[in-house]
Design a protein around this motif. Structure first.
Motif, mmCIF file in Angstrom:
data_model
loop_
_atom_site.group_PDB
_atom_site.id
_atom_site.type_symbol
_atom_site.label_atom_id
_atom_site.label_comp_id
_atom_site.label_asym_id
_atom_site.label_seq_id
_atom_site.Cartn_x
_atom_site.Cartn_y
_atom_site.Cartn_z
ATOM 1 N N ASP A 177 6.702 0.530 5.508
ATOM 2 C CA ASP A 177 7.041 1.610 4.571
ATOM 3 C C ASP A 177 8.541 1.877 4.585
ATOM 4 O O ASP A 177 9.162 2.093 3.546
ATOM 5 C CB ASP A 177 6.309 2.900 4.970
ATOM 6 C CG ASP A 177 4.843 2.866 4.563
ATOM 7 O OD1 ASP A 177 4.492 2.092 3.653
ATOM 8 O OD2 ASP A 177 4.056 3.611 5.151
ATOM 9 N N GLN A 178 9.097 1.879 5.786
ATOM 10 C CA GLN A 178 10.519 2.182 5.918
ATOM 11 C C GLN A 178 11.374 1.088 5.289
ATOM 12 O O GLN A 178 12.438 1.381 4.731
ATOM 13 C CB GLN A 178 10.863 2.363 7.407
ATOM 14 C CG GLN A 178 12.216 2.991 7.674
ATOM 15 C CD GLN A 178 12.298 4.443 7.215
ATOM 16 O OE1 GLN A 178 11.338 5.018 6.706
ATOM 17 N NE2 GLN A 178 13.462 5.036 7.375
ATOM 18 N N MET A 179 10.913 -0.153 5.365
ATOM 19 C CA MET A 179 11.663 -1.239 4.713
ATOM 20 C C MET A 179 11.691 -1.026 3.210
ATOM 21 O O MET A 179 12.730 -1.232 2.563
ATOM 22 C CB MET A 179 11.018 -2.589 5.046
ATOM 23 C CG MET A 179 11.315 -3.056 6.445
ATOM 24 S SD MET A 179 10.853 -4.793 6.693
ATOM 25 C CE MET A 179 9.360 -4.607 7.629
ATOM 26 N N ALA A 224 6.876 0.774 9.792
ATOM 27 C CA ALA A 224 8.107 0.001 9.634
ATOM 28 C C ALA A 224 8.156 -0.630 8.254
ATOM 29 O O ALA A 224 9.218 -0.701 7.628
ATOM 30 C CB ALA A 224 8.209 -1.070 10.722
#
Lengths: 245, 245
Positions: free
Chosen positions: B155-157, B153
């Motif tokens: 990384d995705q942010m 999550a």
DNA sequence: CGCACCCTTGATCCTGCTCAAAGAAAGTGG
DNA sequence: CCACTTTCTTTGAGCAGGATCAAGGGTGCG
């Protein structure tokens, strides 16, 4: 970083997480915030050391060997990830009672820095994990904390991927107010524990857009900005409308 | 949703998570993917039921009472959050072996839908939690899974908040290839288990931008797109450069 | 008082969005 | 099996939200 004295938990177990009231007693703080049992606290006190950070001081970098787990005692910590060219995404702000350094296999998956003056408890990971074996309830609570973090991360993904600048700022203010309330602070006037650059990197904006959007909310009478580091929520229902499109 | 037969784990405990090879034996699947011990598997088999979903079929909505924890057996599940006006952010795609429904106090914090045909194991939460009391190691493994989710999550942010369209697409392709490799599939030709709309909502883009950017990567010779649902990575090092700015 | 840092404001630019339409796949029913 | 419909994907033209570049204003500290 001194070894902590063996502190006995006090009688009350439901106080607020305002460790500022108890600067010399991290363990009592843990007792409050993680609702640990007496035996657990005694154990913890024996392996904890303390860290004090000045604003902008680094706690660890992404990729560092994850030797410690930390618990915030006072101040605000920012977690962030960097791209090679220096672009930064702040993935979260941590407040007293929050843990960091849990999610790490191989290396910390983010960097951590103090946003304000801050104090933390530091637990050597291997010794903490040994304690988990004896006191599974402790790990359970950390699990719950990690789960809350995950839910917050998912909210933040929605914000970053799909909200406009004004929706981002409105959501941010409401979030801060909610967190402040949980720490028994006023939910109407929130103090920003970070500068514009941190806010921008948290919301996926530039400092200019953050500033402009805050000014716009002020002109519309939704908030007041008595100082650059203070926000008064004047029309919360309007802010809630704005936050969700 | 039939009660599962009591299945014995097979000897090997390190097979791939290709449950498609074992469609009638979710428990063996769990044995593979969560590395459960024999006693745990027996217990699990007694409380598990099965769910089959057609593409686009909903498993649960955000806010539903979180009565079950699920484990993906086959297919791809998408998790998402919605804004009132219908804007959607997909927070993750789940593959065989992944758990969902863990992080939920009060209600599921996201909606879940099948991206492809999918099968899942369904565990009533109270009974699962009772098992955790007896087998703390089980919870530990779920903890680890939740922690991996949290790292993903974050990384995705970074991707959503700070990467450009081409960086997002490049990162996405590399991620898919890595995940495919872990499941013992080719890491060079990845099949997209989702449509353009899902990709767009995962990366915080529009379908048009996704399509244009993919076409651009194709014209630059970085990937090939033999069909809309297939990507061949031709120049991985170039893709890695692009992914990180 | 003067410097440094942070924040605000203005002007302009550009990436990615919106609107529109056509092409490609995949069902559906005769 | 094929005509028709529906859905998905691609491509084009134009627009706009937020970024970039630039300058000025506050505030705190030495």
């Amino acid at each position: 970083m001194n070894t902590l004295p063996d502190a006995r938990p006090t009688s009350s177990r439901r106080g607020s997480c305002s460790a500022a009231d108890c600067p010399s007693c991290e363990v009592r703080h843990l007792t409050f915030c993680a609702a640990l049992a007496d035996g657990e606290v005694d154990r913890l006190s024996k392996i904890a050391t303390r860290a004090r950070l000045a604003p902008e001081e680094m706690l660890f970098q992404e990729g560092d060997p994850p030797d410690y787990v930390f618990n915030v005692i006072s101040g605000t910590i920012k977690l962030y990830k960097l791209l090679p060219d220096g672009r930064r995404q702040i993935t979260g702000f941590l407040h007293p009672g929050d843990f960091l350094g849990l999610a790490s296999s191989g290396g910390y998956s983010y960097g951590a820095e103090a946003a304000t003056e801050a104090e933390l408890c530091r637990f050597p990971r291997p010794r903490l994990e040994a304690l988990f074996e004896r006191y599974p309830g402790m790990e359970k609570r950390l699990f719950k904390f990690a789960n809350d973090e995950l839910a917050a991360a998912q909210d933040q993904m929605l914000l970053l991927g799909r909200k406009t600048a004004i929706e981002k700022i409105a959501s941010f203010f409401l979030n801060l107010a909610e967190k402040a309330k949980k720490r028994n602070l006023s939910g109407d006037t929130v103090s920003l524990q970070m500068n514009r650059s941190d806010i921008a990197d948290y919301l996926g904006l530039t400092i200019e857009t953050v500033s402009r959007t805050m000014t716009r909310l002020k002109h519309e009478g939704v908030v007041d900005l008595p100082s650059p580091r203070e926000v008064r929520l004047l029309r919360r229902e309007r802010l809630e409308e704005l936050a969700e499109g």
